[in-house]
Motif scaffolding. Sequence first.
Motif, PDB file in Angstrom:
ATOM      1  N   GLN A  68       0.820  -1.232  -0.012  1.00  0.00           N
ATOM      2  CA  GLN A  68      -0.008   0.133  -0.079  1.00  0.00           C
ATOM      3  C   GLN A  68       0.853   1.263   0.024  1.00  0.00           C
ATOM      4  O   GLN A  68       0.532   2.210   0.553  1.00  0.00           O
ATOM      5  N   GLY A  69       1.933   1.206  -0.798  1.00  0.00           N
ATOM      6  CA  GLY A  69       2.839   2.380  -0.738  1.00  0.00           C
ATOM      7  C   GLY A  69       3.430   2.775   0.609  1.00  0.00           C
ATOM      8  O   GLY A  69       3.956   3.724   0.759  1.00  0.00           O
ATOM      9  N   GLY A  70       3.571   1.689   1.605  1.00  0.00           N
ATOM     10  CA  GLY A  70       4.287   2.066   2.842  1.00  0.00           C
ATOM     11  C   GLY A  70       3.319   2.633   3.576  1.00  0.00           C
ATOM     12  O   GLY A  70       3.676   3.073   4.778  1.00  0.00           O
ATOM     13  N   ARG A  71       1.955   2.898   3.302  1.00  0.00           N
ATOM     14  CA  ARG A  71       1.039   3.613   4.196  1.00  0.00           C
ATOM     15  C   ARG A  71       0.345   2.429   5.128  1.00  0.00           C
ATOM     16  O   ARG A  71       0.359   1.252   4.915  1.00  0.00           O
ATOM     17  N   GLU A  72      -0.025   2.860   6.273  1.00  0.00           N
ATOM     18  CA  GLU A  72      -0.749   1.798   7.117  1.00  0.00           C
ATOM     19  C   GLU A  72      -2.033   1.381   6.698  1.00  0.00           C
ATOM     20  O   GLU A  72      -2.697   2.060   5.879  1.00  0.00           O
ATOM     21  N   ARG A  73      -2.534   0.376   7.224  1.00  0.00           N
ATOM     22  CA  ARG A  73      -3.840   0.051   7.048  1.00  0.00           C
ATOM     23  C   ARG A  73      -4.472  -0.105   8.329  1.00  0.00           C
ATOM     24  O   ARG A  73      -3.734  -0.427   9.556  1.00  0.00           O
ATOM     25  N   ALA A  74      -5.626  -0.143   8.672  1.00  0.00           N
ATOM     26  CA  ALA A  74      -6.386  -0.079   9.836  1.00  0.00           C
ATOM     27  C   ALA A  74      -6.959  -1.531   9.752  1.00  0.00           C
ATOM     28  O   ALA A  74      -7.917  -1.816   8.760  1.00  0.00           O
ATOM     29  N   ARG A 105      -5.899   9.497   9.661  1.00  0.00           N
ATOM     30  CA  ARG A 105      -4.792   9.066  10.011  1.00  0.00           C
ATOM     31  C   ARG A 105      -3.693   8.846   8.763  1.00  0.00           C
ATOM     32  O   ARG A 105      -2.632   8.641   8.823  1.00  0.00           O
ATOM     33  N   GLY A 106      -4.246   8.424   7.576  1.00  0.00           N
ATOM     34  CA  GLY A 106      -3.568   8.214   6.423  1.00  0.00           C
ATOM     35  C   GLY A 106      -3.454   6.799   5.903  1.00  0.00           C
ATOM     36  O   GLY A 106      -2.944   6.610   5.081  1.00  0.00           O
ATOM     37  N   CYS A 107      -4.232   6.093   6.469  1.00  0.00           N
ATOM     38  CA  CYS A 107      -4.414   4.747   6.301  1.00  0.00           C
ATOM     39  C   CYS A 107      -4.929   4.544   4.706  1.00  0.00           C
ATOM     40  O   CYS A 107      -5.717   5.296   4.292  1.00  0.00           O
ATOM     41  N   ALA A 108      -4.274   3.461   4.257  1.00  0.00           N
ATOM     42  CA  ALA A 108      -4.813   3.074   2.855  1.00  0.00           C
ATOM     43  C   ALA A 108      -5.934   2.266   2.594  1.00  0.00           C
ATOM     44  O   ALA A 108      -6.542   2.495   1.678  1.00  0.00           O
ATOM     45  N   LEU A 109      -6.028   1.605   3.578  1.00  0.00           N
ATOM     46  CA  LEU A 109      -7.388   0.747   3.591  1.00  0.00           C
ATOM     47  C   LEU A 109      -7.704   0.393   5.021  1.00  0.00           C
ATOM     48  O   LEU A 109      -7.095   0.427   5.974  1.00  0.00           O
ATOM     49  N   VAL A 110      -9.045  -0.138   4.951  1.00  0.00           N
ATOM     50  CA  VAL A 110      -9.387  -0.817   6.438  1.00  0.00           C
ATOM     51  C   VAL A 110      -9.773  -2.164   6.078  1.00  0.00           C
ATOM     52  O   VAL A 110     -10.405  -2.262   5.081  1.00  0.00           O
ATOM     53  N   GLN A 111      -9.527  -2.929   6.973  1.00  0.00           N
ATOM     54  CA  GLN A 111      -9.943  -4.331   6.941  1.00  0.00           C
ATOM     55  C   GLN A 111     -10.397  -4.891   8.314  1.00  0.00           C
ATOM     56  O   GLN A 111     -10.261  -4.287   9.125  1.00  0.00           O
ATOM     57  N   LEU A 112     -11.008  -5.984   8.062  1.00  0.00           N
ATOM     58  CA  LEU A 112     -11.721  -6.668   9.341  1.00  0.00           C
ATOM     59  C   LEU A 112     -11.896  -8.115   8.793  1.00  0.00           C
ATOM     60  O   LEU A 112     -11.911  -8.490   7.819  1.00  0.00           O
ATOM     61  N   THR A 113     -12.084  -8.689  10.236  1.00  0.00           N
ATOM     62  CA  THR A 113     -12.617 -10.165   9.865  1.00  0.00           C
ATOM     63  C   THR A 113     -13.726 -10.293  10.785  1.00  0.00           C
ATOM     64  O   THR A 113     -14.073  -9.796  11.445  1.00  0.00           O
ATOM     65  N   SER A 114     -14.465 -11.345  10.487  1.00  0.00           N
ATOM     66  CA  SER A 114     -15.714 -11.691  10.982  1.00  0.00           C
ATOM     67  C   SER A 114     -16.075 -13.137  11.129  1.00  0.00           C
ATOM     68  O   SER A 114     -15.575 -13.880   9.852  1.00  0.00           O
TER      69      SER A 114
END
Length: 143
Positions: A68-74, A105-114
């Motif tokens: 993700q270009g070095g960006r954080e993910r949430a 915050r500048g995150c590139a994406l948000v992910q979750l599990t369920s």
Amino acid sequence: MILRTATRADLPVLLALLADGDDAPVTEAHERAFAAIGADPRNEMLVLADGDRVLGCLQLTYIPGLGQGGRERALIEAVRVRPELRGDGLGTELMERAVARARERGCALVQLTSNKRRVHAHRFYERLGFARSHDGFKLSLTG
């Protein structure tokens, strides 16, 4: 309604929410985990509250990575709304605010599990725009 960082006083309510309304005593392990989340700048335990009443919660974790270009993910986990309030739009409000926080915050994406058994939750996440893009795997390290 406000979205705020959970306090120690919220811990019994958070555990009850995670147990789907059942009583869940606060243990030393819970205390340690809650303290660790609070001490970690990449973790937030958030509550949606109306005054002193906690309506829902989630944990938001920021993960650095080279993708993700070095960006954080949430990563969003432990999403719960009081059972008697489900269907009133509070889950949407909670998730939208968490996504906005990650975006700020500048995150590139948000992910979750369920859990696969939470079919209603899956429909809810899909309505919010989350896509089933990956299969997840877990390995339990406890009995």
